[in-house]
Design a protein around this motif. Structure first.
Motif, PDB file in Angstrom:
ATOM      1  N   ARG A 165     -36.679 -12.968 -24.276  1.00 24.92           N
ATOM      2  CA  ARG A 165     -36.269 -12.117 -25.412  1.00 24.92           C
ATOM      3  C   ARG A 165     -35.453 -10.923 -24.950  1.00 24.92           C
ATOM      4  O   ARG A 165     -34.484 -10.528 -25.613  1.00 24.92           O
ATOM      5  CB  ARG A 165     -37.504 -11.650 -26.178  1.00 24.92           C
ATOM      6  N   ALA A 166     -35.828 -10.344 -23.802  1.00 27.66           N
ATOM      7  CA  ALA A 166     -35.068  -9.194 -23.293  1.00 27.66           C
ATOM      8  C   ALA A 166     -33.648  -9.594 -22.919  1.00 27.66           C
ATOM      9  O   ALA A 166     -32.680  -8.888 -23.225  1.00 27.66           O
ATOM     10  CB  ALA A 166     -35.792  -8.593 -22.089  1.00 27.66           C
ATOM     11  N   VAL A 167     -33.523 -10.757 -22.255  1.00 30.97           N
ATOM     12  CA  VAL A 167     -32.189 -11.225 -21.869  1.00 30.97           C
ATOM     13  C   VAL A 167     -31.349 -11.548 -23.107  1.00 30.97           C
ATOM     14  O   VAL A 167     -30.159 -11.216 -23.180  1.00 30.97           O
ATOM     15  CB  VAL A 167     -32.307 -12.456 -20.951  1.00 30.97           C
ATOM     16  N   ALA A 168     -31.989 -12.194 -24.110  1.00 36.44           N
ATOM     17  CA  ALA A 168     -31.256 -12.517 -25.341  1.00 36.44           C
ATOM     18  C   ALA A 168     -30.813 -11.252 -26.065  1.00 36.44           C
ATOM     19  O   ALA A 168     -29.700 -11.173 -26.585  1.00 36.44           O
ATOM     20  CB  ALA A 168     -32.132 -13.383 -26.249  1.00 36.44           C
ATOM     21  N   SER A 169     -31.700 -10.249 -26.098  1.00 34.04           N
ATOM     22  CA  SER A 169     -31.342  -8.987 -26.749  1.00 34.04           C
ATOM     23  C   SER A 169     -30.203  -8.291 -26.019  1.00 34.04           C
ATOM     24  O   SER A 169     -29.260  -7.775 -26.641  1.00 34.04           O
ATOM     25  CB  SER A 169     -32.572  -8.078 -26.802  1.00 34.04           C
ATOM     26  N   TYR A 170     -30.273  -8.304 -24.685  1.00 32.46           N
ATOM     27  CA  TYR A 170     -29.201  -7.683 -23.910  1.00 32.46           C
ATOM     28  C   TYR A 170     -27.887  -8.426 -24.108  1.00 32.46           C
ATOM     29  O   TYR A 170     -26.823  -7.803 -24.242  1.00 32.46           O
ATOM     30  CB  TYR A 170     -29.575  -7.676 -22.434  1.00 32.46           C
ATOM     31  N   ALA A 171     -27.953  -9.766 -24.126  1.00 35.41           N
ATOM     32  CA  ALA A 171     -26.733 -10.552 -24.315  1.00 35.41           C
ATOM     33  C   ALA A 171     -26.116 -10.283 -25.680  1.00 35.41           C
ATOM     34  O   ALA A 171     -24.893 -10.172 -25.822  1.00 35.41           O
ATOM     35  CB  ALA A 171     -27.048 -12.044 -24.158  1.00 35.41           C
ATOM     36  N   ALA A 172     -26.977 -10.177 -26.707  1.00 38.08           N
ATOM     37  CA  ALA A 172     -26.459  -9.889 -28.047  1.00 38.08           C
ATOM     38  C   ALA A 172     -25.809  -8.508 -28.095  1.00 38.08           C
ATOM     39  O   ALA A 172     -24.747  -8.326 -28.700  1.00 38.08           O
ATOM     40  CB  ALA A 172     -27.585  -9.987 -29.069  1.00 38.08           C
ATOM     41  N   ALA A 173     -26.461  -7.517 -27.446  1.00 38.70           N
ATOM     42  CA  ALA A 173     -25.884  -6.165 -27.424  1.00 38.70           C
ATOM     43  C   ALA A 173     -24.571  -6.142 -26.654  1.00 38.70           C
ATOM     44  O   ALA A 173     -23.599  -5.492 -27.068  1.00 38.70           O
ATOM     45  CB  ALA A 173     -26.883  -5.189 -26.803  1.00 38.70           C
ATOM     46  N   ALA A 174     -24.525  -6.875 -25.522  1.00 35.12           N
ATOM     47  CA  ALA A 174     -23.287  -6.919 -24.741  1.00 35.12           C
ATOM     48  C   ALA A 174     -22.168  -7.608 -25.520  1.00 35.12           C
ATOM     49  O   ALA A 174     -21.010  -7.176 -25.479  1.00 35.12           O
ATOM     50  CB  ALA A 174     -23.533  -7.641 -23.416  1.00 35.12           C
ATOM     51  N   ALA A 175     -22.522  -8.680 -26.254  1.00 36.36           N
ATOM     52  CA  ALA A 175     -21.509  -9.376 -27.048  1.00 36.36           C
ATOM     53  C   ALA A 175     -20.983  -8.475 -28.162  1.00 36.36           C
ATOM     54  O   ALA A 175     -19.777  -8.450 -28.442  1.00 36.36           O
ATOM     55  CB  ALA A 175     -22.102 -10.655 -27.637  1.00 36.36           C
ATOM     56  N   ALA A 176     -21.884  -7.723 -28.806  1.00 39.59           N
ATOM     57  CA  ALA A 176     -21.451  -6.814 -29.868  1.00 39.59           C
ATOM     58  C   ALA A 176     -20.545  -5.713 -29.311  1.00 39.59           C
ATOM     59  O   ALA A 176     -19.528  -5.359 -29.914  1.00 39.59           O
ATOM     60  CB  ALA A 176     -22.671  -6.210 -30.556  1.00 39.59           C
ATOM     61  N   ALA A 177     -20.930  -5.182 -28.135  1.00 37.68           N
ATOM     62  CA  ALA A 177     -20.099  -4.141 -27.521  1.00 37.68           C
ATOM     63  C   ALA A 177     -18.730  -4.687 -27.122  1.00 37.68           C
ATOM     64  O   ALA A 177     -17.701  -4.030 -27.311  1.00 37.68           O
ATOM     65  CB  ALA A 177     -20.813  -3.555 -26.299  1.00 37.68           C
ATOM     66  N   ALA A 178     -18.715  -5.921 -26.574  1.00 37.55           N
ATOM     67  CA  ALA A 178     -17.435  -6.529 -26.181  1.00 37.55           C
ATOM     68  C   ALA A 178     -16.555  -6.796 -27.397  1.00 37.55           C
ATOM     69  O   ALA A 178     -15.336  -6.585 -27.357  1.00 37.55           O
ATOM     70  CB  ALA A 178     -17.699  -7.826 -25.415  1.00 37.55           C
ATOM     71  N   ALA A 179     -17.177  -7.256 -28.500  1.00 38.09           N
ATOM     72  CA  ALA A 179     -16.399  -7.515 -29.707  1.00 38.09           C
ATOM     73  C   ALA A 179     -15.797  -6.231 -30.261  1.00 38.09           C
ATOM     74  O   ALA A 179     -14.639  -6.194 -30.697  1.00 38.09           O
ATOM     75  CB  ALA A 179     -17.284  -8.182 -30.760  1.00 38.09           C
ATOM     76  N   GLU A 180     -16.587  -5.148 -30.230  1.00 40.53           N
ATOM     77  CA  GLU A 180     -16.065  -3.864 -30.726  1.00 40.53           C
ATOM     78  C   GLU A 180     -14.954  -3.349 -29.826  1.00 40.53           C
ATOM     79  O   GLU A 180     -13.930  -2.838 -30.306  1.00 40.53           O
ATOM     80  CB  GLU A 180     -17.212  -2.850 -30.784  1.00 40.53           C
ATOM     81  N   GLU A 181     -15.136  -3.499 -28.509  1.00 38.18           N
ATOM     82  CA  GLU A 181     -14.093  -3.057 -27.581  1.00 38.18           C
ATOM     83  C   GLU A 181     -12.815  -3.849 -27.795  1.00 38.18           C
ATOM     84  O   GLU A 181     -11.712  -3.302 -27.760  1.00 38.18           O
ATOM     85  CB  GLU A 181     -14.602  -3.211 -26.149  1.00 38.18           C
ATOM     86  N   GLU A 182     -12.953  -5.169 -28.016  1.00 37.75           N
ATOM     87  CA  GLU A 182     -11.785  -6.015 -28.255  1.00 37.75           C
ATOM     88  C   GLU A 182     -11.083  -5.633 -29.554  1.00 37.75           C
ATOM     89  O   GLU A 182      -9.858  -5.612 -29.631  1.00 37.75           O
ATOM     90  CB  GLU A 182     -12.219  -7.476 -28.293  1.00 37.75           C
ATOM     91  N   ARG A 183     -11.888  -5.320 -30.575  1.00 36.88           N
ATOM     92  CA  ARG A 183     -11.303  -4.931 -31.866  1.00 36.88           C
ATOM     93  C   ARG A 183     -10.479  -3.650 -31.721  1.00 36.88           C
ATOM     94  O   ARG A 183      -9.367  -3.542 -32.240  1.00 36.88           O
ATOM     95  CB  ARG A 183     -12.399  -4.729 -32.895  1.00 36.88           C
ATOM     96  N   VAL A 184     -11.055  -2.673 -30.999  1.00 37.16           N
ATOM     97  CA  VAL A 184     -10.335  -1.404 -30.806  1.00 37.16           C
ATOM     98  C   VAL A 184      -9.064  -1.632 -29.995  1.00 37.16           C
ATOM     99  O   VAL A 184      -7.993  -1.082 -30.309  1.00 37.16           O
ATOM    100  CB  VAL A 184     -11.259  -0.385 -30.114  1.00 37.16           C
TER     101      VAL A 184
END
Length: 409
Positions: free
Chosen positions: A207-226
């Protein structure tokens, strides 16, 4: 069938070792099973030696051939189980075989022993809880409980048969049966507790790895959008405005240059390795080196063929080809598990070069790619367009082929 065809066919059936297994490994559970197997091996070895000494004493007193055969039937799978526990291989199978063979041997005990035996404990009694421990390693919980209660009861029954159900056997047998049942329940409880703790640790880590992966994916998507928003504002719009206002040949050349710059920057928004760098000419050998480095970074195995040589290629073009091929390799590893991954670098002398990346995965529908997906449209098609190159993608149920080409103007 030619040797090359046979080799390609065999390679297409082998998944890439770096990507064949992507499921999160249950590390703690596997280590706990190894610990349980080791502990069971130590305890079973001690009890086995004790039982063997008692069995050897019976053989030395002139036991029947059936008695000796029964000793061999029990100890062959026991030794196999101890070996498997020490090596950590085939533990479940060997433990399951011993648990079943031991019950059969226990049930056959009255057939090889004369009735009216003495009060001493037979050697086979020392292995009752070894059979329960073997069931703990091999069987699910319901069968473990069956063994924990059933094996002592079978032992009690054969002891009573051996003693012809005389009154002096009842008290002693009842004590032995109750003791072995309690000890068996303790063994199963410890195994269940340790396995539950290990499973809880693995689940929490997952669960910790999945949560971290989801947070990293969200951060990467936001960075890509900007990044894309800034790129659209700074480069793409400027190129469009320049194209609209171009009224002379010089203006049109400037607009084309700005458009290529914008396409290159758009393609490079998702590649941390896509620095512009030097534009010094390079050869096809350098392209092959970079492609092999990309394969190594992705943990994928592939055949890389170099056919022919190309004249000096502008560094900007070589980087675009390599980065586009890297994206194609990444897509193959992520979506086709690198199955049958095959790279061909063709050099056409002074005319240019081409790079083909193919696999034998399930393929996809190119027309279904979303407009916002940069993996193919940006990192492959737009990147090659930025250097006046071409990118052709052909995909079907038998595989995908990406062909990147560049010709000298």
């Amino acid at each position: 069938m030619s040797a090359d065809t046979a080799l390609s066919d065999a390679w297409s059936r082998i998944p890439s070792p770096g990507t064949a297994e992507t499921e999160f490994e249950r590390f703690t559970g596997k280590r706990m099973e190894r610990i349980l197997a080791t502990v069971v091996a130590i305890g079973s070895a001690l009890l086995g030696v004790q039982a063997l000494v008692a069995a050897a004493a019976g053989i030395s007193r002139g036991a029947t051939p059936g008695y000796t055969t029964l000793v061999a039937i029990v100890y062959v799978p026991l030794i196999a189980m101890l070996t498997a526990c020490v090596l950590g291989r085939a533990v479940r199978v060997s433990a399951g075989v011993f648990a079943i063979v031991y019950v059969i041997a226990l049930a056959a005990w009255p057939l090889v022993i004369d009735a009216g035996a003495g009060d001493g404990q037979p050697w086979i009694f020392f292995l009752v809880n070894v059979g329960v421990a073997a069931a703990m390693l091999a069987f699910p919980m319901k069968l473990q409980l069956v063994w924990a209660f059933g094996v002592p009861l079978v032992y009690g029954y054969v002891r009573l048969v051996e003693g012809e159900f005389t009154s002096r056997f009842w008290t002693m047998t009842a004590f032995d049966v109750s003791f072995t049942i309690i000890l068996g329940i303790v063994i199963l409880s410890l195994g269940w507790m340790f396995r539950s703790v290990a499973a809880g640790v693995d689940d929490a880590r997952g669960r910790a790895v999945a949560s971290y992966a989801a947070a990293a994916a969200a951060a990467a998507a936001e960075e890509e959008r900007v990044a894309i928003a800034a790129l659209m504002h700074d480069s793409v719009l400027a190129a469009l405005i320049a194209a609209e206002r171009a009224a002379t040949d010089r203006g049109r050349d400037l607009a084309v240059s700005m458009a290529r710059e914008a396409l290159t920057r758009l393609a490079n928004t998702d590649a941390g390795v896509a620095q512009e760098g030097s534009d010094e000419p390079v050869g096809t050998a350098q392209v092959v080196i970079e492609l092999r480095r990309a394969l190594s970074e992705r943990g994928a195995d592939a055949i890389v063929e170099e056919q022919g040589t190309a004249g000096p290629i502008p560094g900007r073009v070589a980087r675009a080809v390599v980065l586009a091929a890297r994206q194609a390799i990444g897509n193959s590893v992520d979506h086709a598990r690198g199955r049958g991954l095959h790279l061909i670098v063709n050099g056409y002398g002074a005319r240019g070069l081409s790079v083909t990346v193919s696999d034998t995965g399930p393929g996809f529908d190119v027309d279904d790619i979303g407009e916002d997906r940069l993996g193919i449209r940006g990192s492959i098609i737009a990147r090659m367009a930025g250097v006046a190159g071409t990118a052709t993608i052909v995909s079907s149920s038998v595989g995908t082929t990406v062909t990147l080409g560049w010709e000298r103007p």
